[in-house]
Design a protein around this motif. Sequence first.
Motif, short mmCIF file in Angstrom:
data_model
loop_
_atom_site.label_atom_id
_atom_site.label_comp_id
_atom_site.label_asym_id
_atom_site.label_seq_id
_atom_site.Cartn_x
_atom_site.Cartn_y
_atom_site.Cartn_z
N GLN A 1 6.86 8.00 50.97
CA GLN A 1 7.06 6.72 51.65
C GLN A 1 8.06 5.91 50.84
O GLN A 1 8.33 6.24 49.69
CB GLN A 1 5.73 5.97 51.77
N PRO A 2 8.60 4.85 51.40
CA PRO A 2 9.53 4.02 50.62
C PRO A 2 8.79 3.26 49.51
O PRO A 2 7.61 2.93 49.67
CB PRO A 2 10.07 3.03 51.65
N GLY A 3 9.47 3.02 48.42
CA GLY A 3 8.91 2.17 47.36
C GLY A 3 9.00 2.78 45.99
O GLY A 3 9.01 4.00 45.82
N SER A 4 9.09 1.89 45.00
CA SER A 4 9.11 2.28 43.59
C SER A 4 8.68 1.07 42.78
O SER A 4 8.56 -0.04 43.30
CB SER A 4 10.52 2.71 43.17
N GLY A 5 8.42 1.30 41.50
CA GLY A 5 8.00 0.19 40.66
C GLY A 5 7.69 0.62 39.25
O GLY A 5 8.00 1.75 38.84
N THR A 6 7.06 -0.27 38.51
CA THR A 6 6.63 0.01 37.15
C THR A 6 5.16 -0.37 37.02
O THR A 6 4.65 -1.19 37.80
CB THR A 6 7.46 -0.78 36.11
N SER A 7 4.50 0.25 36.08
CA SER A 7 3.11 -0.06 35.82
C SER A 7 2.77 0.29 34.38
O SER A 7 3.55 0.96 33.70
CB SER A 7 2.18 0.69 36.78
N VAL A 8 1.61 -0.19 33.93
CA VAL A 8 1.12 0.08 32.59
C VAL A 8 -0.33 0.50 32.71
O VAL A 8 -1.12 -0.17 33.37
CB VAL A 8 1.25 -1.17 31.68
N VAL A 9 -0.68 1.62 32.06
CA VAL A 9 -2.08 2.02 31.94
C VAL A 9 -2.40 2.10 30.46
O VAL A 9 -1.55 2.46 29.65
CB VAL A 9 -2.39 3.36 32.66
N GLU A 10 -3.64 1.73 30.12
CA GLU A 10 -4.06 1.74 28.72
C GLU A 10 -5.38 2.45 28.56
O GLU A 10 -6.23 2.42 29.47
CB GLU A 10 -4.19 0.32 28.18
N GLN A 11 -5.54 3.07 27.40
CA GLN A 11 -6.78 3.74 27.06
C GLN A 11 -7.91 2.72 27.03
O GLN A 11 -7.76 1.62 26.48
CB GLN A 11 -6.65 4.41 25.70
N LEU A 12 -9.02 3.07 27.66
CA LEU A 12 -10.20 2.20 27.63
C LEU A 12 -10.82 2.23 26.23
O LEU A 12 -10.73 3.23 25.53
CB LEU A 12 -11.23 2.65 28.67
#
Length: 120
Positions: free
Chosen positions: A100-111
Motif C-alpha cells: 500500500q502507499p506510505g512510509s515513515g520512521t519509528s523507534v522500538v526499544e527493549q522492554l
Amino acid sequence: MAASLDGLVLAPVADQAPGQVGTRTRFTYHEQDGGIWAEYAGGDVARGYLVGTREGDRLDFRYVQLKQDGGTSSGHCVSTVVELPDGRVRLEEAWQWESQPGSGTSVVEQLTGPAGRPAD
C-alpha cells in the motif's frame, strides 16, 4: 556492534496510524549467523512476522502482518541498532509499505524487566 537481539522483547515508543503497529505491539526477536527474524502481535496487529539480515548495527528486513480487521499488509524496513546508556537496545527504523502507499520512521526499544530480557 551492539549485543545480540536474540530473545529480546521490544515495543514501539509511540503509536503509528490506526491499523498499524502501536505501543501495545510486542516484538520477540531472534538472531543467528547474520539472520534476524521476529514474531509480533498486539494492538491492531493480530499477528506479524519479519525476516532479514544483520550486518553490524544495520538490520534489513521484510515484514508481513495480519490486522485485527482481517486485512494484510507488507513492507520493507532498514533499522539501526543503538545501545542505550542503561544497556537496553533501541532500533531506529525507516520503513516503507510494499502492499500500500506510505512510509515513515519509528523507534522500538527493549522492554525493561524480565519480559524484555533473554532467559538465563
